[in-house]
Design a protein around this motif. Structure first.
Motif, mmCIF file in Angstrom:
data_model
loop_
_atom_site.group_PDB
_atom_site.id
_atom_site.type_symbol
_atom_site.label_atom_id
_atom_site.label_comp_id
_atom_site.label_asym_id
_atom_site.label_seq_id
_atom_site.Cartn_x
_atom_site.Cartn_y
_atom_site.Cartn_z
ATOM 1 N N PHE A 258 -39.572 -12.905 17.183
ATOM 2 C CA PHE A 258 -38.950 -12.599 15.888
ATOM 3 C C PHE A 258 -40.026 -12.385 14.821
ATOM 4 O O PHE A 258 -39.940 -11.468 13.997
ATOM 5 C CB PHE A 258 -38.008 -13.735 15.491
ATOM 6 C CG PHE A 258 -37.240 -13.468 14.232
ATOM 7 C CD1 PHE A 258 -36.364 -12.389 14.153
ATOM 8 C CD2 PHE A 258 -37.379 -14.305 13.129
ATOM 9 C CE1 PHE A 258 -35.642 -12.151 12.988
ATOM 10 C CE2 PHE A 258 -36.656 -14.063 11.970
ATOM 11 C CZ PHE A 258 -35.789 -12.984 11.906
ATOM 12 N N GLN B 185 -32.424 -8.599 16.028
ATOM 13 C CA GLN B 185 -32.916 -9.915 16.404
ATOM 14 C C GLN B 185 -32.405 -10.976 15.432
ATOM 15 O O GLN B 185 -32.046 -12.084 15.823
ATOM 16 C CB GLN B 185 -34.433 -9.915 16.389
ATOM 17 C CG GLN B 185 -35.023 -9.858 17.771
ATOM 18 C CD GLN B 185 -36.515 -9.966 17.714
ATOM 19 O OE1 GLN B 185 -37.142 -9.457 16.777
ATOM 20 N NE2 GLN B 185 -37.094 -10.618 18.681
ATOM 21 N N THR C 178 -30.533 -13.710 17.501
ATOM 22 C CA THR C 178 -31.213 -14.974 17.770
ATOM 23 C C THR C 178 -31.238 -15.913 16.573
ATOM 24 O O THR C 178 -31.305 -17.117 16.733
ATOM 25 C CB THR C 178 -32.658 -14.747 18.239
ATOM 26 O OG1 THR C 178 -33.373 -14.072 17.198
ATOM 27 C CG2 THR C 178 -32.704 -13.937 19.508
#
Lengths: 344, 477
Positions: A160, A215, A219
C-alpha cells in the motif's frame, strides 16, 4: 468546531498546499532530463520554477512546525517512527536545495551534469517518499503502548505504501508538466515536449491512482467511515483526472493545471478525512486500542488558542505575498542562447 | 555508542553545521540591506554600491540555500531523534518554532527570490523593500530559535502535568531574560561573522588594488559593523555568564573549572590542567580578584564549586546521577571563544583607529589588511566554541532541571540512527567543502569579472525582451 479539530484541518491544509506547490516544482525537475536537450533549455526549465521553489519548500517546514506545536505526540511518533524515510527525504532535499544555487557557479558541463542529477534525484525521491508517508498515516505503524513506534523497514514499505509513493510521484510529474504548459512560451519546442509529457505521465498517474484507490478500498477500508458519501472524494479525484485529459486535448492549459492541482488536493484531503472520521491520527498495527487519537496527541487549549491567533494573522499574510510572488513572475519563459552569456 | 550518544552527536553536528551558514546569513543579510539602501539613495549618481551589493549578494545567495535546507533538518530532527522530548515540551517549544516558520522563514524564502530575480521587474523601492524584508526575516528567525533554545536553558511560563510540560504563560516565555541575552549575543556574533567576512574579502582585494572604490567603502561599512558586533557580543556575553551563575551555577562553575567553592575575593583561572577523574585541577594559572569581577562586577563576590553543586543537584533532581558536565570541554571552549572575541574586538577597533588617524591610513596599511584576511575563520571558531560552552554546560539536562538528555531520546535503533548520521555527515562534509570552495572562488573573482564568468541563479528570458534577470555587474552601464 473545537481547536483540536481546527488545527487538525490546518495541518491538513499546510500539507495539501505543500504537495500542491512543491508538487509542480518536483515535477519540473523530474521531467528535466526528458524535456531539456541543451544548456539553454535546461536553464529555461529551471527558470520556470527558479523564483518559486524556495517559498514552496517552506510549506513542509510549516507543516512540521505546526504539527510540533499543536500535535506534539503525533509529530514525535510519526517522525521517529518513519526515521529512515525522513532521513532519505532530508538528504534529498539538502542536495536539491543547493543544486539550484550551485549548478551555475562553475562553468563546466560536468559540474552542471552532476547538479542536474542531484536536483533530479532530489525531486523524485521525496516525491515518492511523501506518498509513502501519507500511506503510512492511513495504514498505521506498530505504535506501542508507550506511544512510541517500533518496526523495521519491512513495516514501512508495504504494498500500500509503495502504491502511495508511485501515485504521488506520477501525480507530481504530471502536475509539473501542466505547470510547464503555463510557464513556457507556447511557440517553443519545450512547450510541445511538455504537452507530450503531460499526456504520457497523465496516463501513468491515472493507473497509479487507480491502484492506490482500489487498494485503499480493499485492504484499508479507506472510505468506509466517510459518512453519507463515501464515494465523493474518489469520484471527484477521477473527475479531475479525466478533465485533465480533456483539458489537454482541448488545449486549456490553465484548466489542466488546476485539475492536476485539485487531484492532489483531493488525494491529500482523502487521507486526512480518513483519519478524521476515525478520530485517529496514527493507527497502531499492533492493536486498535493503541492507535494515537486526535485528542490525546494534541496540545493543551492554551497553546492551541495561541497558535490560532498566530495562524489567523500569518497564514493569510503568507498566502498573500506568495500569490504576489507568482504574479510578479507571471510571464512565460523561453530558452535563449544568450542566457548563458548574460550569466544568470 | 548507544542511541543517546549517537542522537546527541547527530543533533550537535546538524546544529553546528546549520549555524555555520546561518550566522553568516543573518549578519550578511543586514549588511547587504544597508548596501542596497546606499545604492538606492545614490542611484543615478554612482554605481559603487550597486556593484558592492551585487557582489556580496552573490556570496550571500551561495550561502543562503544551504542555510534553508539545513534548517529543515534542524526542525525535523526534534521529531526524528528526540520524540520523547518533543512530546514533553511540544506545548511550549513548538510555539516559537512554528512562529519562526510563519513569521520569518516564509518571508525570507519568498522575498529572497523577489529581490534576486526581480531586479528588472520590481520598482527600485520594492526591491529595496524585498531585501529589507529578508534581513528582518533573518533576525526574527534567529530570535525565535534562540528563544526556544533559551527556554531549554531557563524554562519559564510552564507547569508540569503528568509527563508533559504545559504552557501557562506565553509572555513569560517571550520575556525570558535568558532569551534576550542569548539573542543579543547571537545577534552580535552574527554581525561579527558577517563583518569580518566582508572585511577579509575587501582587504584581500584592496591588497591587490581591485575595484578600490567598492572595496574601500565595503571595508569601512564592515568595520563599523564588526565593531558594533564584537562590543555587543562581549557585553551580552558577560551578562549572560553572570546570569548563568544564578540560574545554571553548574555551567558557570564548569566554565571556570572551579571544583570547590571559591573564597572571597575569587581569583580567576586563566589556564588550567583539568583532571576530571579526580575532580581537581592539577595546575591553574590564577589571577586574583578577576573571578569576582566576572561574577558580579565587584572585588568580593564568590561563587560555588562543581563538587558542592553536585551534592545540591543530587538532592534537587534525584540521587544516583552525576550532574557535572564535561568540564574540560566547557572550560576550554569558553576560553577560546572569549580569546577570539577579544582579539576580534581589538582588530575592529584598530581599524577604526587607523581610519580616524588620517586619510588613507586604513587602505594603505598593508599589515593590517593582511591581518584581516588571516582573521577570516576565527569568528566561526568562536561561534562553534560558544555553542559548545553553553550546550555542553547544561549536560546532563536537555531542559534544565526538568528533563535529562537520555529521557528525551526517540525509541530508534542504533542502526537507524547510525546510518542516518553517516548519510548526513557525508552530505554535510560535501556541502561545507563546496560552500567554502564556491565562496572562495566567487570572492576571489571580485567585481571586475565579466558576467559570463559569474553565473548565479539560472536565467529565463522573459517574453523575449532580452531581460533575463540580471546579476547587475554593470551590464547596462
Amino acid at each position: 468546531m473545537d481547536l483540536v479539530d481546527l488545527w487538525f484541518w490546518l495541518i491538513a491544509l499546510t500539507f495539501t498546499l505543500y504537495f500542491f506547490l512543491e508538487g509542480f516544482d518536483f515535477g519540473v525537475d523530474a521531467l528535466r532530463p526528458l524535456i531539456a536537450k541543451d544548456e539553454s533549455e535546461e536553464r529555461a526549465l529551471t527558470g520556470t520554477i527558479g523564483p518559486f521553489w524556495d517559498g514552496n519548500e517552506v510549506w513542509v517546514i510549516a507543516a512540521a512546525g505546526v504539527m510540533f506545536s499543536t500535535f506534539p505526540v503525533w509529530y514525535g511518533a510519526l517522525f521517529s517512527g518513519l526515521y529512515p524515510v525522513f532521513v532519505v527525504i532530508l538528504l534529498a532535499l539538502l542536495l536539491r536545495g543547493v543544486s539550484f544555487e550551485y549548478r551555475n557557479q562553475v562553468d563546466s558541463q560536468r559540474w552542471r551534469d552532476v547538479w542536474d542529477w542531484m536536483s533530479f534525484l532530489g525531486s523524485i525521491v521525496p516525491s515518492f517518499l511523501w506518498g509513502v508517508v501519507m500511506a503510512k498515516i492511513i495504514e498505521g505503524m506498530p505504535v506501542r503502548d508507550d506511544q512510541t513506534v517500533g518496526g523495521g523497514l519491512g513495516d514501512v514499505f508495504t504494498p500500500f505504501a509503495l502504491a502511495g509513493g508511485a501515485a504521488t510521484l506520477l501525480l507530481f510529474v504530471l502536475h509539473g508538466a501542466n505547470f510547464l504548459l503555463l510557464r513556457l512560451h507556447t511557440d517553443t519546442v519545450l512547450y510541445r515536449r511538455a504537452r507530450t509529457m503531460a499526456f504520457v505521465w497523465g496516463a501513468l498517474a491515472t493507473v497509479a491512482i487507480l491502484v492506490f484507490v482500489i487498494q485503499g478500498y480493499v485492504t484499508e477500508g479507506l472510505f468506509e467511515d466517510f459518512g453519507v458519501l463515501p464515494w465523493l472524494f474518489p469520484a471527484a479525484a477521477f473527475l479531475t483526472l479525466a478533465s485533465i485529459w480533456l483539458a489537454l486535448v482541448t488545449r486549456r492549459d490553465v484548466l489542466a493545471f488546476v485539475m492536476s492541482g485539485l487531484t492532489i488536493v483531493f488525494a491529500t484531503m482523502t487521507v486526512f478525512i480518513a483519519l478524521f472520521t476515525r478520530g485517529v491520527v496514527l493507527p497502531s498495527t499492533i492493536s486498535d486500542d493503541l492507535s494515537l487519537t486526535l485528542e490525546e496527541t494534541a496540545s493543551e487549549p492554551y497553546t492551541l488558542e495561541l497558535m490560532t491567533w498566530v495562524g489567523a494573522i500569518f497564514l493569510p499574510l503568507i498566502i498573500g505575498y506568495q500569490i504576489w510572488n507568482y504574479y510578479v513572475f507571471r510571464e512565460r519563459v523561453r530558452p535563449d542562447e544568450g542566457a548563458l552569456d548574460r550569466g544568470y | 555508542m548507544d542511541v543517546v550518544d549517537l542522537s546527541r552527536f547527530q543533533f550537535a553536528s546538524t546544529s553546528i553545521f546549520h549555524f555555520f551558514f546561518v550566522s553568516l546569513t543573518v549578519g550578511l543579510a543586514f549588511l547587504i540591506a544597508v548596501m542596497e539602501t546606499f545604492a538606492y539613495f545614490r542611484r543615478g549618481r554612482s554605481t559603487v554600491y550597486d556593484r558592492m551589493s551585487s557582489f556580496f549578494g552573490h556570496l550571500f545567495l551561495i550561502n543562503f540555500a544551504v542555510g534553508v535546507v539545513t534548517g529543515i533538518v534542524q526542525e525535523f530532527q526534534f521529531g526524528m531523534n528526540w520524540s520523547e522530548y518533543s512530546e514533553f515540551v511540544g506545548n511550549i517549544f513548538g510555539v516559537p518554532l512554528a512562529l519562526e516558520v510563519l513569521m520569518a522563514f516564509f518571508l525570507e524564502s519568498t522575498f529572497i527570490g523577489l529581490w534576486w530575480f526581480g531586479k528588472d521587474r520590481l520598482k527600485p523601492w520594492m526591491r529595496l523593500g524585498a531585501i529589507w524584508l529578508v534581513a528582518i526575516g533573518t533576525q526574527i528567525s534567529m530570535f525565535w530559535i534562540v528563544l526556544a533554545n533559551a527556554w531549554m536553558h531557563h524554562p519559564v511560563g510552564y507547569e508540569v502535568v503528568g509527563d508533559r510540560a504545559l504552557l501557562t504563560d506565553f509572555s513569560a516565555v517571550v520575556f525570558n531574560p535568558k532569551a534576550w541575552l542569548y539573542s543579543l549575543h547571537v545577534q552580535g556574533s552574527a554581525w561579527t561573522v558577517a563583518g569580518f567576512f566582508v572585511l577579509a574579502i575587501s582587504a584581500y582585494h584592496l591588497l591587490r588594488k581591485h575595484d578600490v572604490d567598492v572595496f574601500s567603502r565595503a571595508l569601512r561599512l564592515a568595520l563599523v559593523f564588526a565593531a558594533v558586533g564584537t562590543v555587543f557580543s562581549a557585553a551580552s556575553g558577560h551578562t549572560a555568564a553572570q546570569y548563568a551563575r544564578e540560574d545554571q551555577p553548574m555551567k558557570f562553575a564548569a566554565m571556570e573549572a572551579q571544583w570547590e567553592d571559591s573564597g572571597s575575593p575569587a581569583p580567576w583561572s586563566a589556564l588550567a590542567l583539568i583532571d576530571e577523574e579526580r575532580r581537581e585541577n592539577t595546575w591553574s594559572l590564577e589571577i586574583p580578584y578577576v573571578g569576582s569581577i566576572l561574577a558580579e562586577n565587584n572585588l568580593s563576590a564568590s561563587y560555588r564549586g562543581l563538587n558542592s553543586l553536585n551534592e545540591e543537584y543530587q538532592e534537587l533532581y534525584g540521587e544516583g546521577r552525576d550532574y557535572i558536565p564535561p568540564v574540560t570541554w566547557v572550560y576550554w571552549s569558553f576560553r577560546i571563544m572569549v580569546g577570539i572575541g577579544v582579539l576580534l574586538m581589538g582588530a575592529a577597533f584598530a581599524g577604526l583607529f587607523l581610519w580616524w588617524r588620517r586619510r588613507g591610513a586604513l587602505d594603505g596599511t598593508r599589515w593590517y589588511l593582511r591581518a584581516l584576511v588571516l582573521l577570516l575563520p576565527l569568528p566561526w571558531i568562536a561561534n562553534f566554541t560558544g555553542w559548545m560552552t553553553t550546550e555542553m554546560g547544561r549536560q546532563p539536562f536537555m531542559v534544565y532541571g526538568l528533563l535529562t538528555v537520555d529521557e528525551g531520546v526517540s525509541a530508534n535503533s542504533v542502526t537507524e540512527v547510525l546510518t542516518g548520521l553517516v548519510g548526513l555527515w557525508v552530505v554535510y562534509l560535501g556541502l561545507i567543502g563546496l560552500d567554502i570552495y564556491l565562496l572562495t572562488k566567487t570572492a576571489k573573482a571580485g567585481t571586475h569579472k565579466p558576467d559570463a564568468e559569474i553565473l548565479a541563479a539560472p536565467a529565463p528570458d522573459y517574453e523575449g525582451t532580452g531581460v533575463g534577470g540580471p546579476v547587475g555587474y554593470d551590464r547596462e552601464r
